[in-house]
Each structure stands twice: as structure tokens, then as C-alpha cells.
Design an enzyme around this catalytic site. Structure first.
Site, PDB file in Angstrom:
ATOM      1  N   GLU A  83       1.921 -83.787  38.279  1.00  0.00           N
ATOM      2  CA  GLU A  83       3.534 -84.290  38.476  1.00  0.00           C
ATOM      3  C   GLU A  83       4.242 -84.836  37.068  1.00  0.00           C
ATOM      4  O   GLU A  83       3.679 -85.840  36.751  1.00  0.00           O
ATOM      5  CB  GLU A  83       3.769 -85.085  39.576  1.00  0.00           C
ATOM      6  N   LYS A 267       3.656 -93.037  48.859  1.00  0.00           N
ATOM      7  CA  LYS A 267       3.441 -92.035  47.943  1.00  0.00           C
ATOM      8  C   LYS A 267       3.470 -92.446  46.315  1.00  0.00           C
ATOM      9  O   LYS A 267       3.097 -92.049  45.589  1.00  0.00           O
ATOM     10  CB  LYS A 267       4.076 -91.101  48.454  1.00  0.00           C
ATOM     11  N   ASP A 283     -13.301 -90.157  44.526  1.00  0.00           N
ATOM     12  CA  ASP A 283     -12.902 -89.412  45.835  1.00  0.00           C
ATOM     13  C   ASP A 283     -11.673 -89.746  45.918  1.00  0.00           C
ATOM     14  O   ASP A 283     -11.491 -90.997  46.767  1.00  0.00           O
ATOM     15  CB  ASP A 283     -13.939 -89.578  46.963  1.00  0.00           C
ATOM     16  N   HIS A 381      13.505 -88.311  36.276  1.00  0.00           N
ATOM     17  CA  HIS A 381      12.531 -87.346  36.812  1.00  0.00           C
ATOM     18  C   HIS A 381      12.653 -85.997  36.598  1.00  0.00           C
ATOM     19  O   HIS A 381      11.792 -85.396  35.815  1.00  0.00           O
ATOM     20  CB  HIS A 381      12.100 -87.621  38.090  1.00  0.00           C
TER      21      HIS A 381
HETATM   22  C1  LIG Z   1      11.056 -91.173  33.481  1.00  0.00           C
HETATM   23  C2  LIG Z   1      11.535 -92.488  33.092  1.00  0.00           C
HETATM   24  C3  LIG Z   1      10.477 -93.392  32.586  1.00  0.00           C
HETATM   25  C4  LIG Z   1      12.535 -92.430  31.735  1.00  0.00           C
HETATM   26  O1  LIG Z   1      13.207 -93.325  31.533  1.00  0.00           O
HETATM   27  P1  LIG Z   1      13.900 -93.656  30.282  1.00  0.00           P
HETATM   28  O2  LIG Z   1      14.793 -94.813  30.491  1.00  0.00           O
HETATM   29  O3  LIG Z   1      14.494 -92.334  29.774  1.00  0.00           O
HETATM   30  O4  LIG Z   1      12.827 -94.117  29.264  1.00  0.00           O
HETATM   31  P2  LIG Z   1      13.105 -94.165  27.415  1.00  0.00           P
HETATM   32  O5  LIG Z   1      13.378 -92.998  26.824  1.00  0.00           O
HETATM   33  O6  LIG Z   1      13.986 -95.463  27.439  1.00  0.00           O
HETATM   34  O7  LIG Z   1      11.485 -94.901  27.121  1.00  0.00           O
HETATM   35  C5  LIG Z   1      10.961 -96.058  27.634  1.00  0.00           C
HETATM   36  C6  LIG Z   1       9.442 -95.824  27.818  1.00  0.00           C
HETATM   37  O8  LIG Z   1       9.004 -94.988  28.766  1.00  0.00           O
HETATM   38  C7  LIG Z   1       8.102 -94.114  28.466  1.00  0.00           C
HETATM   39  N1  LIG Z   1       8.543 -92.917  28.408  1.00  0.00           N
HETATM   40  C8  LIG Z   1       9.700 -92.365  28.717  1.00  0.00           C
HETATM   41  N2  LIG Z   1       9.848 -91.006  28.300  1.00  0.00           N
HETATM   42  C9  LIG Z   1       8.554 -90.474  28.137  1.00  0.00           C
HETATM   43  C10 LIG Z   1       7.997 -89.269  27.757  1.00  0.00           C
HETATM   44  N3  LIG Z   1       8.701 -88.260  27.718  1.00  0.00           N
HETATM   45  N4  LIG Z   1       6.816 -89.105  27.796  1.00  0.00           N
HETATM   46  C11 LIG Z   1       5.898 -90.284  27.526  1.00  0.00           C
HETATM   47  N5  LIG Z   1       6.453 -91.380  27.950  1.00  0.00           N
HETATM   48  C12 LIG Z   1       7.764 -91.652  28.115  1.00  0.00           C
HETATM   49  C13 LIG Z   1       7.565 -94.730  26.971  1.00  0.00           C
HETATM   50  O9  LIG Z   1       6.623 -95.744  27.208  1.00  0.00           O
HETATM   51  C14 LIG Z   1       9.029 -95.099  26.605  1.00  0.00           C
HETATM   52  O10 LIG Z   1       8.578 -96.328  25.674  1.00  0.00           O
HETATM   53  P3  LIG Z   1       8.265 -95.836  24.168  1.00  0.00           P
HETATM   54  O11 LIG Z   1       6.533 -95.552  24.366  1.00  0.00           O
HETATM   55  O12 LIG Z   1       8.862 -94.678  23.547  1.00  0.00           O
HETATM   56  O13 LIG Z   1       8.486 -97.039  23.352  1.00  0.00           O
HETATM   57  C15 LIG Z   1      12.042 -93.534  34.243  1.00  0.00           C
HETATM   58  O14 LIG Z   1      13.518 -92.797  34.377  1.00  0.00           O
HETATM   59  C16 LIG Z   1      11.672 -93.675  35.303  1.00  0.00           C
HETATM   60  O15 LIG Z   1      10.472 -94.412  35.457  1.00  0.00           O
HETATM   61  N6  LIG Z   1      11.653 -92.864  36.329  1.00  0.00           N
HETATM   62  C17 LIG Z   1      10.998 -93.027  37.520  1.00  0.00           C
HETATM   63  C18 LIG Z   1       9.920 -91.822  37.585  1.00  0.00           C
HETATM   64  C19 LIG Z   1       9.206 -91.872  38.771  1.00  0.00           C
HETATM   65  O16 LIG Z   1       8.883 -92.668  39.552  1.00  0.00           O
HETATM   66  N7  LIG Z   1       8.356 -90.701  38.853  1.00  0.00           N
HETATM   67  C20 LIG Z   1       7.310 -90.352  39.891  1.00  0.00           C
HETATM   68  C21 LIG Z   1       7.685 -88.997  40.612  1.00  0.00           C
HETATM   69  S1  LIG Z   1       8.997 -89.264  41.623  1.00  0.00           S
HETATM   70  C22 LIG Z   1       8.177 -89.344  42.999  1.00  0.00           C
HETATM   71  O17 LIG Z   1       7.208 -88.565  43.600  1.00  0.00           O
HETATM   72  C23 LIG Z   1       7.966 -90.817  43.600  1.00  0.00           C
HETATM   73  C24 LIG Z   1       8.980 -91.290  44.750  1.00  0.00           C
HETATM   74  C25 LIG Z   1      10.347 -91.449  43.645  1.00  0.00           C
HETATM   75  O18 LIG Z   1       9.647 -90.687  45.845  1.00  0.00           O
HETATM   76  C26 LIG Z   1       8.651 -92.657  45.419  1.00  0.00           C
HETATM   77  C27 LIG Z   1       9.557 -93.554  45.862  1.00  0.00           C
HETATM   78  O19 LIG Z   1      10.381 -92.850  46.624  1.00  0.00           O
HETATM   79  O20 LIG Z   1       9.259 -94.674  45.928  1.00  0.00           O
HETATM   80  N1  LIG Z   2     -15.936 -90.209  54.334  1.00  0.00           N
HETATM   81  C1  LIG Z   2     -16.224 -90.364  53.064  1.00  0.00           C
HETATM   82  O1  LIG Z   2     -15.612 -90.964  52.110  1.00  0.00           O
HETATM   83  C2  LIG Z   2     -17.445 -89.451  52.453  1.00  0.00           C
HETATM   84  C3  LIG Z   2     -17.674 -89.497  50.895  1.00  0.00           C
HETATM   85  N2  LIG Z   2     -18.840 -88.828  50.659  1.00  0.00           N
HETATM   86  C4  LIG Z   2     -19.046 -88.657  48.920  1.00  0.00           C
HETATM   87  O2  LIG Z   2     -19.952 -89.494  48.587  1.00  0.00           O
HETATM   88  C5  LIG Z   2     -20.020 -89.693  47.098  1.00  0.00           C
HETATM   89  C6  LIG Z   2     -20.382 -91.132  46.828  1.00  0.00           C
HETATM   90  O3  LIG Z   2     -21.215 -91.722  47.410  1.00  0.00           O
HETATM   91  P1  LIG Z   2     -22.109 -92.755  46.621  1.00  0.00           P
HETATM   92  O4  LIG Z   2     -22.860 -93.508  47.662  1.00  0.00           O
HETATM   93  O5  LIG Z   2     -21.453 -93.608  45.867  1.00  0.00           O
HETATM   94  O6  LIG Z   2     -22.896 -91.688  45.372  1.00  0.00           O
HETATM   95  P2  LIG Z   2     -24.607 -91.678  45.111  1.00  0.00           P
HETATM   96  O7  LIG Z   2     -25.523 -91.641  46.367  1.00  0.00           O
HETATM   97  O8  LIG Z   2     -24.614 -90.260  44.116  1.00  0.00           O
HETATM   98  O9  LIG Z   2     -24.827 -92.813  44.386  1.00  0.00           O
HETATM   99  C7  LIG Z   2     -24.993 -93.979  44.885  1.00  0.00           C
HETATM  100  C8  LIG Z   2     -26.607 -94.487  44.340  1.00  0.00           C
HETATM  101  O10 LIG Z   2     -26.518 -94.796  42.938  1.00  0.00           O
HETATM  102  C9  LIG Z   2     -27.593 -95.769  42.553  1.00  0.00           C
HETATM  103  N3  LIG Z   2     -27.151 -96.495  41.616  1.00  0.00           N
HETATM  104  C10 LIG Z   2     -27.412 -96.740  40.258  1.00  0.00           C
HETATM  105  N4  LIG Z   2     -26.753 -97.587  39.794  1.00  0.00           N
HETATM  106  C11 LIG Z   2     -25.975 -98.281  40.655  1.00  0.00           C
HETATM  107  C12 LIG Z   2     -25.037 -99.418  40.430  1.00  0.00           C
HETATM  108  N5  LIG Z   2     -24.849-100.069  39.384  1.00  0.00           N
HETATM  109  N6  LIG Z   2     -24.481 -99.458  41.897  1.00  0.00           N
HETATM  110  C13 LIG Z   2     -24.766 -98.986  42.627  1.00  0.00           C
HETATM  111  N7  LIG Z   2     -25.394 -97.968  42.785  1.00  0.00           N
HETATM  112  C14 LIG Z   2     -26.140 -97.718  41.853  1.00  0.00           C
HETATM  113  C15 LIG Z   2     -27.991 -96.175  43.900  1.00  0.00           C
HETATM  114  O11 LIG Z   2     -29.307 -96.025  44.349  1.00  0.00           O
HETATM  115  P3  LIG Z   2     -30.486 -94.934  44.212  1.00  0.00           P
HETATM  116  O12 LIG Z   2     -30.468 -94.856  42.691  1.00  0.00           O
HETATM  117  O13 LIG Z   2     -31.700 -95.375  44.906  1.00  0.00           O
HETATM  118  O14 LIG Z   2     -29.697 -93.698  44.605  1.00  0.00           O
HETATM  119  C16 LIG Z   2     -26.940 -95.671  44.963  1.00  0.00           C
HETATM  120  O15 LIG Z   2     -27.542 -95.633  46.284  1.00  0.00           O
HETATM  121  C17 LIG Z   2     -18.652 -89.163  46.672  1.00  0.00           C
HETATM  122  O16 LIG Z   2     -19.148 -87.946  46.112  1.00  0.00           O
HETATM  123  C18 LIG Z   2     -17.852 -88.939  48.177  1.00  0.00           C
HETATM  124  O17 LIG Z   2     -16.929 -87.890  47.807  1.00  0.00           O
HETATM  125  C19 LIG Z   2     -19.729 -88.355  51.249  1.00  0.00           C
HETATM  126  C20 LIG Z   2     -19.704 -88.659  52.583  1.00  0.00           C
HETATM  127  C21 LIG Z   2     -18.616 -89.158  53.227  1.00  0.00           C
END
Ligand SMILES: CC(C)(COP(=O)([O-])OP(=O)([O-])OC[C@H]1O[C@@H](n2cnc3c(N)ncnc32)[C@H](O)[C@@H]1OP(=O)([O-])[O-])[C@@H](O)C(=O)NCCC(=O)NCCSC(=O)C[C@@](C)(O)CC(=O)[O-]
Ligand SMILES: NC(=O)C1=CN([C@@H]2O[C@H](COP(=O)(O)OP(=O)(O)OC[C@H]3O[C@@H](n4cnc5c(N)ncnc54)[C@H](OP(=O)(O)O)[C@@H]3O)[C@@H](O)[C@H]2O)C=CC1
Length: 433
Positions: A83, A267, A283, A381
Site C-alpha cells: 500500500e 486497520k 505470522d 495518500h
Molecule cells: C503521505 C504524507 C506523509 C505526505 O505528507 P507531506 O506533508 O506531503 O510530507 P512532506 O513532503 O512534508 O515530507 C515529510 C516527511 O514525510 C516522509 N515522506 C513524505 N513523502 C514521502 C515519500 N514520497 N517517500 C518517502 N518518505 C516520504 C519523509 O520522511 C518526509 O521527511 P524527509 O525525510 O523528506 O525530511 C502525509 O500526507 C500522511 O501522513 N498521510 C497519511 C497517509 C496514511 O495514513 N496512509 C495510510 C493509507 S490510508 C489507510 O489505509 C488508513 C486509514 C486512513 O483508513 C486509517 C484510518 O482511517 O484511521
Molecule cells: N493459531 C496459530 O497462530 C498457529 C500458528 N502456527 C505457526 O507456528 C509457527 C510458530 O511457532 P513456534 O513455536 O514459534 O516455532 P518453532 O516450533 O519453529 O520454534 C520454536 C522452538 O524453537 C526453539 N528455540 C530455539 N531458540 C529459542 C529461543 N531463544 N526462544 C524460544 N524458542 C527457541 C525452541 O525449542 P526446540 O529447539 O526444542 O524446538 C522452541 O520450541 C508459525 O509458523 C505459525 O504460523 C501453527 C499453528 C497454529
């Protein structure tokens, strides 16, 4: 080296130059850079081992949001998302927040719940007491299955027993295993434990165990972020800072009381979080499910974040939500770009990753509320979405930016206008030829 996450003029560079710029800020190897720059980051053989019936790979844009400062530490945030305006919005808000001390975060332990459902019980409350009496035995059986986790200080720590005395299928008892999963997301870990204790639970209760699976309502694994902004930082040429803050708080109240608005508000928060979840190989369905179930925990679906005005007039934003992310397990270790994302984030624990994700979610929420309550979402946006519309109309190369620019200047971003502009441009080119 100490990282400075500011990215001025980053947007004006080409992808290759942006990568070069990052390489100067981060300790990335030549292999890391090749992984991003060249096709084939995920070998087909690896993909084929990850899921079933693989026929290829599906790519998404991979970007970095700048300016994040979290608990005094600068962080660059990798984001994989389709997006437009999400990465720009996150960076923009991080830039504002950094000017006022950055984000402050904290988290609970990495605690997940597994559920074991017990049916065919005449005396569910008696069964509950019998289970609780044997709680240490159940914990020990669960822990016998994961020595690695135990060695890391994790493992099953406790149990809870929930009774549903009167369901359509009779009494139901549900045992929760409360498991510290350390740096894993933990689903497989806790599912193994749930299956391991099933036999013992049947012995204790005389009931029949059915489901043995984690709960995605990870309400014991919360990450929190908060920020504070002065009115001066939020003012624009058209709106005073006080007006912007009032607008943001009005927008929040709308989401707090109305589930139709809360769904969109949340969202907007997930716009910031999901791209990190994807970029780190985690995940996203689990994170989404947990987020929305948590938003409904009072029985009324509401905003995950809060926005309020402090005594001195500053805007204060907070976000607390489940964040079941891992640094090990799932695809975090198998997808090479997930490993690179974790390297860019430079996180030492799953909790740190969770806290960064929630900070980005809060930034994203702020960006949307700020735009929505002042100029509206379309200007910022749609200006960025214009490039997508140009692509949709068939623009290629330099024409993409040209068509997008013309539509933004006209404040009219439409696919049919893009087609019309492209036709005009090719006629002009034809005339010139
Ligand atoms: C889009 C902006 C940021 C523009 O805003 P602007 O005022 O035109 O930005 P600007 O040109 O003054 O730039 C300010 C800074 O924004 C960044 N920036 C700005 N443009 C760029 C670009 N092209 N590429 C990379 N970075 C960018 C960048 O960090 C920049 O600083 P700089 O680094 O240049 O010093 C602003 O209008 C904004 O924040 N809008 C909101 C956008 C948004 O929320 N998008 C999500 C999608 S919409 C949605 O799905 C969610 C929603 C809305 O439904 C959720 C809800 O309802 O609550
Ligand atoms: N409802 C849901 O959300 C479900 C999700 N999943 C999936 O399960 C996966 C994640 O499961 P997850 O259990 O995290 O994965 P894994 O089983 O792949 O890894 C966990 C294992 O890694 C080992 N491990 C090694 N280092 C560490 C550490 N620092 N901390 C913790 N554990 C460590 C542990 O023991 P050991 O070495 O003995 O294994 C642990 O059991 C994802 O792919 C997810 O999509 C699956 C089913 C349902």
C-alpha cells in the site's frame, strides 16, 4: 557505530542508491546487499520446503522507514507492504515524534496461552478443582516436551481452568497452559505441550479431550508504546497545533464509541504493524487475530490506541496490544530477507521487536488521524497512489512519474485520466518523432 535513523532526501534516491546509503549506516555485508538488490532472495528450493504445492514466489515491495527513535535508540524499520503512503506516513510521524523525545515502549513477558478442551463432564466444577490440585504435575508434563525452551528460562509456568457449564454440547472445561515462549512466536511450542498434557487431563477428569491449540488472543503478551507531541510540532500553514490536536482527539473518540469507525482506525494501526510482521517472516494472521480480539475484550469493539490532551496542551498517544512475534521459529529463520530485516532492526529479543512494531503502529495511527482530521486522506495518500494508477493505465519508465505528477497537479487521480494523459503523451512523442 551509533545509528542515526534520519533519512533526509532518501526518497529522492533510486532504490540502488538508497541501499548504498543504508550500507553506510548499518553493518551490512556484501551478501546482505546482494540479497536485496538481486532477484531470488528466497531460493525456490527453500520456498518449496516452506509451504505445499509451490509453483513460484510472490514478491512485495521492501522498504525502510526512517527517523524512529525508541527508548532513546535509533531504529530503521524494514517494511514489506503493497500500500502506498504507509512507509512515508510512518517516517513522517517518526520524524515529528523524534523532535520531542521519541517513542517510549515497554512489554509484558513473552507469555502465550494454549487451550485444552475437555468434554463429556457431568461435574465441571469438580473437574476444575481436581485439575488445579494436580497443576504441578500438568506443568511438569508440559515442560518435559521442550528442554531447549526450559534451558532458556521459558516453559510452562502456570495453568488456568475455565468452566463453561452449559454449552449446546453440555458442560465444557478449558485448561489454559500459560507458557513463556522466550524468543519464539510459540504456536508450535505450546501446541506440543497442549497435546502432551491431554492424556493426563482425561485421567484426572474422566472427560474426553478434544481441541489442543494455542489461543491467538495473546492477552498476556502485550507490547506498549507512547508518544507526546507539542502543538508547535503539529501546526501547519493551514491549521494551528491546538486545532490539529483537538481534531486527533475527536477522531479518537469517534473510534472509541463506534465500531464501524474503530475497524478502520485499527486497520490504520495495522498498516504500520503488518509490514514489519511480514518483513520479519512472522505470522500476520496471528497478530491480526490477536489485535482485533483484544480490541473487543470489553464486549464492545473499540480503538486499540488512546489519544488525549495533557495538562500542558501536549498530545499524548498510547497503544497497548498483543504482539506475538518471534526471532526464531516459523519463517523467521528460513526466509533470508526475514533474517536481514532482523539484522536491520538490530533487536536482541522478541520483546524488543514487539515494542518496535507497536511504536510503528502508533506512528501510523497518528499519521492517519492527523491527515483525516485536517486536510483529509486523499491529498497525501492519493499523491503517492498516483504512481500505482499510472502503472495500472500502462505507463512505463519515466512516463510513470510524469503521469502521476500531472494527476497530482490536477488534484484528480483517476485511472481514466491516467489513460487519457498517456495517450496525449504518446501522441506528443509521435508528433516530435
Ligand atoms: C503521505 C504524507 C506523509 C505526505 O505528507 P507531506 O506533508 O506531503 O510530507 P512532506 O513532503 O512534508 O515530507 C515529510 C516527511 O514525510 C516522509 N515522506 C513524505 N513523502 C514521502 C515519500 N514520497 N517517500 C518517502 N518518505 C516520504 C519523509 O520522511 C518526509 O521527511 P524527509 O525525510 O523528506 O525530511 C502525509 O500526507 C500522511 O501522513 N498521510 C497519511 C497517509 C496514511 O495514513 N496512509 C495510510 C493509507 S490510508 C489507510 O489505509 C488508513 C486509514 C486512513 O483508513 C486509517 C484510518 O482511517 O484511521
Ligand atoms: N493459531 C496459530 O497462530 C498457529 C500458528 N502456527 C505457526 O507456528 C509457527 C510458530 O511457532 P513456534 O513455536 O514459534 O516455532 P518453532 O516450533 O519453529 O520454534 C520454536 C522452538 O524453537 C526453539 N528455540 C530455539 N531458540 C529459542 C529461543 N531463544 N526462544 C524460544 N524458542 C527457541 C525452541 O525449542 P526446540 O529447539 O526444542 O524446538 C522452541 O520450541 C508459525 O509458523 C505459525 O504460523 C501453527 C499453528 C497454529
Amino acid at each position: 557505530m551509533t545509528l542515526d535513523s534520519s533519512l533526509p532526501k532518501f526518497r529522492t534516491l533510486t532504490p540502488a542508491d538508497r541501499l548504498e546509503h543504508l550500507a553506510q549506516k548499518l553493518p551490512l555485508s556484501k551478501d546482505d546487499l546482494r540479497l536485496v538488490a538481486e532477484p531470488g532472495a528466497l531460493p525456490l528450493e527453500t520456498a518449496d520446503s516452506m509451504i505445499e504445492n509451490v509453483i513460484g514466489k510472490f514478491e512485495l515491495p521492501y522498504a525502510v522507514a526512517g527517523y524512529f527513535q525508541i527508548n532513546g535508540k535509533d531504529v530503521l524499520v524494514p517494511m514489506a507492504v503493497e500500500e502506498p503512503s504507509v512507509v512515508a506516513a510512518a517516517s513522517y510521524m517518526a520524524k515529528l515524534v523524534r523532535a520531542n523525545g521519541g517513542f517510549h515502549t515497554s512489554s509484558s513477558g513473552p507469555i502465550m496461552r494454549a487451550q485444552v478442551q475437555i468434554m463429556n463432564l457431568q461435574d465441571p466444577y469438580g473437574a476444575r478443582h481436581a485439575i488445579l490440585q494436580q497443576h504441578q504435575d500438568i506443568i511438569d508434563i508440559a515442560n518435559s516436551r521442550d528442554k531447549v525452551l526450559l534451558g532458556l528460562g521459558g516453559g510452562c509456568k502456570d495453568i488456568e481452568v475455565h468452566v463453561f457449564p452449559d454449552t449446546a454440547r453440555g458442560a465444557m472445561v478449558v485448561v489454559h497452559l500459560i507458557v513463556d515462549v522466550r524468543d519464539a512466536m510459540g504456536a508450535n511450542t505450546v501446541n506440543t505441550m497442549a497435546e502432551a498434557v491431554a492424556g493426563r487431563l482425561e485421567q484426572i477428569t474422566g472427560g474426553r479431550v478434544r481441541l489442543r491449540i494455542l489461543s491467538n488472543l495473546a492477552d498476556l503478551r502485550l507490547a506498549r508504546a507512547h508518544l507526546r507531541l507539542t502543538p508547535e510540532l503539529l501546526q501547519t500553514s493551514e491549521y494551528s497545533g491546538v486545532d490539529v490536536i483537538n481534531g486527533i482527539v475527536d477522531a479518537y473518540e469517534f473510534a472509541a464509541v463506534d465500531p464501524y469507525r474503530a475497524a478502520t482506525h485499527n486497520k490504520g494501526i495495522m498498516n504500520g504493524i503488518d509490514p514489519i510482521v511480514v518483513a520479519t517472516g512472522n505470522d500476520w494472521r496471528a497478530v491480526e487475530a490477536g489485535a482485533h480480539a483484544y480490541a473487543c475484550r470489553s464486549g464492545h469493539y473499540t480503538s486499540l490506541s488512546t489519544w488525549e490532551i495533557a495538562g500542558n496542551g501536549d498530545l499524548v498517544g498510547t497503544l497497548e496490544m498483543p504482539m506475538p512475534l518471534g526471532l526464531v521459529g516459523g519463517a523467521t529463520k528460513t526466509h533470508p530477507l526475514a533474517q536481514l530485516s532482523l539484522k536491520i532492526l538490530n533487536v536482541a529479543s522478541a520483546q524488543e521487536l514487539a515494542e518496535i512494531s507497536v511504536a510503528v503502529g502508533l506512528a501510523q495511527n497518528l499519521a492517519a488521524l492527523r491527515a483525516l482530521s485536517t486536510e483529509g486522506i486523499q491529498r497525501g495518500h492519493m499523491a503517492l497512489h498516483a504512481r500505482n494508477i499510472a502503472l495500472l493505465a500502462g505507463a512505463k519508465g519515466d512516463d510513470i512519474a510524469w503521469v502521476a505528477q500531472k494527476m497530482v497537479e490536477a488534484r484528480d487521480v483517476r485511472a481514466d485520466l491516467a489513460t487519457e494523459l498517456l495517450q496525449k503523451k504518446s501522441t506528443l512523442n509521435g508528433d516530435n518523432a
